[in-house]
Design a protein around this motif. Structure first.
Motif, short mmCIF file in Angstrom:
data_model
loop_
_atom_site.label_atom_id
_atom_site.label_comp_id
_atom_site.label_asym_id
_atom_site.label_seq_id
_atom_site.Cartn_x
_atom_site.Cartn_y
_atom_site.Cartn_z
N ARG A 145 0.92 -1.20 -0.10
CA ARG A 145 -0.14 -0.05 0.21
C ARG A 145 0.90 1.18 0.03
N PHE A 172 1.75 5.65 -0.77
CA PHE A 172 1.16 6.94 -1.10
C PHE A 172 2.41 7.85 -1.13
N HIS A 191 2.55 13.97 8.11
CA HIS A 191 2.88 14.09 6.94
C HIS A 191 1.83 14.92 6.02
N THR A 235 0.08 14.43 2.51
CA THR A 235 -0.08 13.42 1.44
C THR A 235 -0.26 14.29 0.14
N PHE A 262 -2.65 9.50 -2.73
CA PHE A 262 -2.77 8.17 -1.97
C PHE A 262 -2.63 7.48 -3.18
N GLN A 264 -12.34 13.83 10.43
CA GLN A 264 -11.06 14.17 10.56
C GLN A 264 -10.67 15.68 10.92
N ARG A 285 -10.47 13.27 -7.01
CA ARG A 285 -10.80 14.13 -5.64
C ARG A 285 -9.85 15.25 -5.89
N HIS A 320 -3.48 18.94 3.28
CA HIS A 320 -3.57 19.35 4.85
C HIS A 320 -2.78 18.11 5.51
N THR A 327 -3.05 15.48 8.51
CA THR A 327 -4.33 15.09 9.40
C THR A 327 -3.59 14.81 10.70
N ARG A 358 -8.23 11.54 13.93
CA ARG A 358 -9.62 10.94 13.46
C ARG A 358 -10.52 11.05 14.54
N TYR A 394 4.23 3.89 8.75
CA TYR A 394 4.48 4.23 7.39
C TYR A 394 6.12 4.07 7.22
P1 2AM Z 1 -5.70 11.43 5.17
O1 2AM Z 1 -4.37 12.14 5.98
O2 2AM Z 1 -6.43 12.62 4.72
O3 2AM Z 1 -6.14 10.45 6.06
C1 2AM Z 1 -1.69 7.43 4.23
O4 2AM Z 1 -2.78 6.65 4.67
C2 2AM Z 1 -2.15 8.77 3.56
O5 2AM Z 1 -2.93 8.67 2.50
C3 2AM Z 1 -3.07 9.59 4.67
O6 2AM Z 1 -2.38 10.92 4.58
C4 2AM Z 1 -4.30 9.60 4.19
O7 2AM Z 1 -4.96 10.90 3.82
C5 2AM Z 1 -4.26 9.33 2.71
N1 2AM Z 1 -5.21 8.16 2.12
C6 2AM Z 1 -5.60 7.05 2.84
N2 2AM Z 1 -6.48 6.40 2.22
C7 2AM Z 1 -7.14 7.15 1.23
C8 2AM Z 1 -7.90 6.88 0.26
N3 2AM Z 1 -8.71 5.86 0.15
N4 2AM Z 1 -8.21 7.95 -0.53
C9 2AM Z 1 -7.41 9.34 -0.59
N5 2AM Z 1 -6.42 9.23 0.57
C10 2AM Z 1 -6.12 8.47 1.30
#
Ligand code: 2AM
Length: 178
Positions: free
Chosen positions: A2, A4, A36, A38, A41, A83, A115, A120, A122, A125, A168
């Protein structure tokens, strides 16, 4: 695995973000090490796809730039805030890099990201948090503004789902030129 693509954040900035943490019972805060930004993803890919992705990202030519985290806000789903994040001061150079990453990944065979890019970091949650506490946090930290950082690389991360938090791992760092 997985994957990103993200910007890692220097320790002093993560430390600064960590000072914001707290005051929302039921929030699941992101551990400092995991903070971090992103860029894109990717999700589950096999080894040949991962190789293509690495090649495409390594071929990307981008320039280093300054970045300032500013403000806090929330994302909501189905009318519920899910979030909590720290925002980013307007940054055309960041948008430009994100665009290049998106183009590179499409070249590597990924479907376009539908999207809109909403940069941002995060912080938490919010599954079981009380809305008034969330609103209080956002109000209290609305004027948050971090010291600018210099972004001179971006990183391909892998993610493993852990018991408490995801783990990560920075797989490859790609330099941006001065
Ligand atoms: P987030 O910070 O907005 O949750 C690792 O998981 C990173 O990928 C996170 O920063 C997360 O964003 C993003 N992420 C995880 N799942 C995702 C998804 N299904 N679609 C888009 N971004 C995703």
């Amino acid at each position: 695995m997985r994957l990103f693509v993200a910007l890692d954040l220097p320790w002093p900035l993560r430390e600064h973000l960590a000072t914001l943490i707290g005051g929302i019972p039921g929030a699941r805060w992101v551990p400092d090490d995991n903070l971090h930004l992103t860029l894109r993803f990717i999700g589950e890919v096999n080894a040949p796809q991962a190789e293509e992705i690495d090649l495409a990202l390594a071929a990307l030519r981008g320039r280093a730039f300054a970045l300032t985290l500013a403000g806090v806000g929330t994302f909501a789903k189905g009318g519920r805030e899910t979030q909590l994040w720290a925002g980013v001061a307007r940054n055309p150079a960041l948008d430009h890099l994100q665009n290049k990453v998106e183009t590179a990944l499409q070249r590597a065979g990924l479907e376009p990201e539908r999207r809109r890019f909403t940069p941002h970091v995060t912080l938490a949650r919010l599954d079981n948090a009380v809305p008034q506490k969330i609103a209080g946090f956002v109000q209290a930290h609305n004027l948050f503004r971090a010291e600018p950082i210099r972004v001179d690389h971006f990183t391909l991360f892998s993610s493993r789902l852990g018991k408490e938090a995801s783990v990560y791992t920075a797989e490859v760092a790609y330099p941006l030129s001065a």
